[in-house]
Design an enzyme around this catalytic site. Sequence first.
Site, PDB file in Angstrom:
ATOM      1  N   GLY A 580      55.914  35.247   4.637  1.00  0.00           N
ATOM      2  CA  GLY A 580      56.327  34.992   6.003  1.00  0.00           C
ATOM      3  C   GLY A 580      56.717  36.257   6.744  1.00  0.00           C
ATOM      4  CG  PHE A 661      49.536  36.479  10.331  1.00  0.00           C
ATOM      5  CD1 PHE A 661      50.580  36.645  11.220  1.00  0.00           C
ATOM      6  CD2 PHE A 661      48.435  35.723  10.732  1.00  0.00           C
ATOM      7  CE1 PHE A 661      50.530  36.082  12.489  1.00  0.00           C
ATOM      8  CE2 PHE A 661      48.370  35.154  11.999  1.00  0.00           C
ATOM      9  CZ  PHE A 661      49.419  35.341  12.883  1.00  0.00           C
ATOM     10  CD  GLU A 662      52.119  39.774   2.988  1.00  0.00           C
ATOM     11  OE1 GLU A 662      51.785  38.789   2.305  1.00  0.00           O
ATOM     12  OE2 GLU A 662      51.832  40.941   2.674  1.00  0.00           O
ATOM     13  CB  VAL A 663      50.156  32.890   5.797  1.00  0.00           C
ATOM     14  CG1 VAL A 663      49.289  33.573   6.849  1.00  0.00           C
ATOM     15  CG2 VAL A 663      49.394  32.747   4.494  1.00  0.00           C
TER      16      VAL A 663
END
Length: 715
Positions: A580, A661-663
């Site tokens: 996140g 992004f780090e999802v």
Amino acid sequence: MIVRRRWTAAATTVILFSAVLSHPASGAAAPADPAAPISLSATETALVRVQLRDQAQLDRLVATGADLANRPRARDGRILADLVLSGTQLDELTAQGATAVQIVQRAGDGNRHYADSVRAAQARTAAGLRAPAAGQRSTAAATAVDTLQVQQAYWWTTTGQTFLQAQVATTATDDPDVEITVSWRTADGATGSFPLYRFEDSGEYQYHYALPQPVPSRPVQLTATSSLGGVSRAVTPTLWPNASPPPLPAGYQKDFIDAYLTPVDIQARIKRLARQHRDLVDVIDLPNKTQGYRRNAVGYLGDPAVAALVVESVRFGDQNMNGVQVRTVDPGRANRPLTVGYRDRVLTVSLATDTAGKTVSTTDEVAAAINARQPDRFRAIVEDGSAGLPMPVAGPTRLDDGLQGTEVPARPWTVQALRLGVHRDGSRVGVLAYSQEHAREWATPLVTLEFAERMLANARTDPATRELLEQVDIFVIPTVNPDGANYSFNDFNFQRKNLVNHCTGAARDPKNRTSWGVDINRNYTVGSYFDGYVGASANCLSGNYAGTAELSEAESGNVIALAQDHPNIKFAMNVHSYGGYFMWPPGAYRADGRVTLPRPSIDESTLFLNSARRIVGAIAQERGTVTWPSQTGPVADVLYSAAGNSADQLYYELGIFAWDFEVGNDRWNPATNQWEGVGFQPPFDEAHGESQEYAGGLVEMVRVARDYAAEAAAD
Ligand SMILES: [Zn+2]
């Protein structure tokens, strides 16, 4: 029919950790429950949350190849890390004072989640962390000797729960024992407090902060106090991200992802989209074919525990080398020389004999003879510990590439990009979304494909989507690293890198086969390992091995080639998992003094932050996931230094506003009052949720690009 066998990844002398260090979510972990000991068998591999003994232990891990996907989290001199490691490696760490806190994912879990997803099954939720024991706070000194500055104070509400997050800096930067406490008050008069933790990076004090804390309602005042007597001024926390996208129109189509997708599935999906939407889609074959899902055929000649060689084919196993046999024989006569012959797919080494007829060749002599006489077909390496030993009569050994996947074509792979838009001629501002540089991040192509599907499906029915496709030229690379991804699905879940093996000598021993490959997101040219930046390695077995040179790999070259060929691309999103985060340059610093790549100008920083708030707001629209303010910012500040990453090259060299992004944000568990990590290959339900919310974020990036172009045209 070739019989395939799986190589066992045994413990290596180089301790190899291909995984993540924990993100702030993990900062408040407790020691493992002694009633539930965490253990792995010696050869089992898992993603484990480990509390390290001290900074020195972390530094040793980094030096031996730790792969930091998330930011190390220090608390009370201890650090919590998520690491991929074998039972043997876990035992070594434990013996050195580390404590395993949680098994986030066992190797087989990913395959099970994949299978579950294909059957559209629901899967269990990940287990979480236990609450920390409340720390003893020391009493404040009588006279203030430091000054506090509240750098950030943000609040938000998600699924009925309000959170508060603060970041405070003390002027007593060199005192590691300063304790800072934040006190808050809500509009209806409730009060409370929580401790902050000191955050250092590369030996430099940054600030104190804590994970988002639950509060009963909107906080209206926040004050920080320190154990040295410092008191901040009172501030009013700001609403985060305080931006929301336009509401979705009635009939807006989404949810195009119903299972995890392998590279073969992705290829088929690209083809289908191009067929369904001919007027809006081009498929671009990127210029560099990858190696493909292939490996050299290899085997041990002799007993590795006694005396052996590693013999491998120079060509790949699928090039008619799987099943080739290798043996040493005793000529049965005195005074024979060492000879090497290859006939009928059998490599035969006849050992030298002495006057009594006894074989006298050593391992080194046999290896040298094979390499000298059959250099186009075979490579022989003396096994560690076997140097100079008598070579036994051994074999025949069958060489094999060890690959398990039966439905993956064994040939160089053409990586593809989708180009979406009404005007695909370079006349419109371009946006690039690319995913799966890291093979094991299975949720990431789901994000970019859901995004592409939404743009295309709604183009016919939603005028706003149609307008975006009129104004913006969209490029999507769903899987940058298909070879590694195929390996991750079929052979080793935790594969991060590509499949190219640049190792030489003993590092080519097949016991290292899950550690080969190049970290694509460390193989770019700006702020690289080769330039002296932190966060990549020259060790071919390291999780963040930088390659033999900048852009040595087909995969990284493809991303840059696409951006170079389309100079209208002005925005890019590099999609990773998990944790996140929402990040932008600079993404790397030099070790000495923590000197980062140049900071963006004030104007550009404003654009980065304002766009981030819009995109974070759009992500939250789906299921309330709010990317924390502490995880929104420059890579080098909110995550770690990642030498030679793609976003830095896109930004510094090509002038593209390049984000990452780090999802897979941590999920709040109200039952335990804890943030819980989701891992690389969560139960499909979670991966599906990530695809939906982050696809919404990419749609907002398209709106950001449209607005940017409109403003530029008006200037
Ligand atoms: Zn990644």
